[in-house]
Scaffold this motif. Structure first.
Motif, PDB file in Angstrom:
ATOM      1  N   ARG A   1       0.879  -1.177   0.000  1.00 54.58           N
ATOM      2  CA  ARG A   1       0.000   0.000   0.000  1.00 54.58           C
ATOM      3  C   ARG A   1       0.912   1.222   0.000  1.00 54.58           C
ATOM      4  O   ARG A   1       1.733   1.402   0.897  1.00 54.58           O
ATOM      5  N   ALA A   2       0.783   2.036  -1.015  1.00 56.26           N
ATOM      6  CA  ALA A   2       1.670   3.181  -1.192  1.00 56.26           C
ATOM      7  C   ALA A   2       0.873   4.483  -1.159  1.00 56.26           C
ATOM      8  O   ALA A   2      -0.163   4.591  -1.803  1.00 56.26           O
ATOM      9  N   THR A   3       1.390   5.441  -0.419  1.00 51.55           N
ATOM     10  CA  THR A   3       0.832   6.788  -0.405  1.00 51.55           C
ATOM     11  C   THR A   3       1.865   7.685  -1.056  1.00 51.55           C
ATOM     12  O   THR A   3       3.035   7.657  -0.691  1.00 51.55           O
ATOM     13  N   PHE A   4       1.425   8.429  -2.046  1.00 51.83           N
ATOM     14  CA  PHE A   4       2.365   9.257  -2.792  1.00 51.83           C
ATOM     15  C   PHE A   4       1.692  10.522  -3.280  1.00 51.83           C
ATOM     16  O   PHE A   4       0.472  10.623  -3.323  1.00 51.83           O
ATOM     17  N   ARG A   5       2.520  11.497  -3.636  1.00 50.25           N
ATOM     18  CA  ARG A   5       2.035  12.767  -4.166  1.00 50.25           C
ATOM     19  C   ARG A   5       2.388  12.829  -5.646  1.00 50.25           C
ATOM     20  O   ARG A   5       3.553  12.674  -6.018  1.00 50.25           O
ATOM     21  N   ASP A   6       1.388  13.035  -6.468  1.00 47.91           N
ATOM     22  CA  ASP A   6       1.603  13.159  -7.909  1.00 47.91           C
ATOM     23  C   ASP A   6       2.294  14.488  -8.183  1.00 47.91           C
ATOM     24  O   ASP A   6       1.839  15.535  -7.725  1.00 47.91           O
TER      25      ASP A   6
ATOM     26  N   GLY B   1       6.532   9.034 -11.779  1.00 47.49           N
ATOM     27  CA  GLY B   1       6.695  10.470 -11.532  1.00 47.49           C
ATOM     28  C   GLY B   1       5.997  10.909 -10.268  1.00 47.49           C
ATOM     29  O   GLY B   1       5.286  11.901 -10.251  1.00 47.49           O
ATOM     30  N   SER B   2       6.220  10.158  -9.195  1.00 45.67           N
ATOM     31  CA  SER B   2       5.558  10.456  -7.929  1.00 45.67           C
ATOM     32  C   SER B   2       6.580  10.680  -6.829  1.00 45.67           C
ATOM     33  O   SER B   2       7.651  10.103  -6.829  1.00 45.67           O
ATOM     34  N   SER B   3       6.202  11.520  -5.865  1.00 45.32           N
ATOM     35  CA  SER B   3       6.993  11.688  -4.652  1.00 45.32           C
ATOM     36  C   SER B   3       6.421  10.724  -3.621  1.00 45.32           C
ATOM     37  O   SER B   3       5.271  10.855  -3.201  1.00 45.32           O
ATOM     38  N   VAL B   4       7.207   9.758  -3.213  1.00 43.14           N
ATOM     39  CA  VAL B   4       6.729   8.706  -2.316  1.00 43.14           C
ATOM     40  C   VAL B   4       6.665   9.238  -0.888  1.00 43.14           C
ATOM     41  O   VAL B   4       7.618   9.821  -0.390  1.00 43.14           O
ATOM     42  N   LEU B   5       5.500   9.034  -0.249  1.00 42.93           N
ATOM     43  CA  LEU B   5       5.335   9.421   1.148  1.00 42.93           C
ATOM     44  C   LEU B   5       5.492   8.207   2.058  1.00 42.93           C
ATOM     45  O   LEU B   5       6.267   8.243   3.007  1.00 42.93           O
TER      46      LEU B   5
ATOM     47  N   ARG C   1       2.641  16.158 -10.946  1.00 37.65           N
ATOM     48  CA  ARG C   1       1.929  17.069 -11.864  1.00 37.65           C
ATOM     49  C   ARG C   1       0.756  17.756 -11.203  1.00 37.65           C
ATOM     50  O   ARG C   1       0.610  18.959 -11.266  1.00 37.65           O
ATOM     51  N   SER C   2      -0.108  16.965 -10.557  1.00 35.70           N
ATOM     52  CA  SER C   2      -1.321  17.551  -9.988  1.00 35.70           C
ATOM     53  C   SER C   2      -1.152  17.960  -8.528  1.00 35.70           C
ATOM     54  O   SER C   2      -1.921  18.778  -8.024  1.00 35.70           O
ATOM     55  N   GLY C   3      -0.193  17.376  -7.815  1.00 33.08           N
ATOM     56  CA  GLY C   3       0.004  17.688  -6.410  1.00 33.08           C
ATOM     57  C   GLY C   3      -0.939  16.950  -5.477  1.00 33.08           C
ATOM     58  O   GLY C   3      -0.912  17.151  -4.269  1.00 33.08           O
ATOM     59  N   LEU C   4      -1.783  16.079  -6.027  1.00 34.89           N
ATOM     60  CA  LEU C   4      -2.733  15.341  -5.207  1.00 34.89           C
ATOM     61  C   LEU C   4      -2.048  14.192  -4.482  1.00 34.89           C
ATOM     62  O   LEU C   4      -1.177  13.524  -5.024  1.00 34.89           O
ATOM     63  N   VAL C   5      -2.474  13.948  -3.249  1.00 29.52           N
ATOM     64  CA  VAL C   5      -1.964  12.818  -2.472  1.00 29.52           C
ATOM     65  C   VAL C   5      -2.937  11.655  -2.659  1.00 29.52           C
ATOM     66  O   VAL C   5      -4.141  11.812  -2.472  1.00 29.52           O
ATOM     67  N   ARG C   6      -2.380  10.510  -3.053  1.00 35.40           N
ATOM     68  CA  ARG C   6      -3.222   9.334  -3.306  1.00 35.40           C
ATOM     69  C   ARG C   6      -2.634   8.127  -2.595  1.00 35.40           C
ATOM     70  O   ARG C   6      -1.436   8.063  -2.342  1.00 35.40           O
ATOM     71  N   THR C   7      -3.493   7.161  -2.307  1.00 34.56           N
ATOM     72  CA  THR C   7      -3.066   5.880  -1.755  1.00 34.56           C
ATOM     73  C   THR C   7      -3.534   4.803  -2.721  1.00 34.56           C
ATOM     74  O   THR C   7      -4.705   4.774  -3.104  1.00 34.56           O
TER      75      THR C   7
END
Length: 68
Positions: free
Chosen positions: A26-31, A58-62, A33-39
């Protein structure tokens, strides 16, 4: 090892098969391009493979945790 006269362990084939199976993470990351945080739930061989999949998108991994 069997060439040297040492019998293979009985669980060796099963262990090799399990190492090659994909595991859920299960990964939580910030896109970026859009800046949205998704899991999301992703399937990967190991933790390193899960990180590489996320970075290639192309995601910043949280966070990345093993999901059961």
């Amino acid at each position: 090892m069997s060439d040297a006269g040492i019998p293979d362990s009985p669980g060796r084939d099963d262990a090799i098969k399990r190492m090659k199976e994909l595991k859920p993470y299960r990964a939580t990351f910030r896109d970026k391009r859009s800046g949205l945080v998704r899991t999301e739930r992703i399937m990967a061989l190991n933790f390193k493979d899960a990180l590489q999949q996320l970075r290639s998108q192309g995601s910043s991994v949280l966070t990345v945790v093993e999901d059961w």
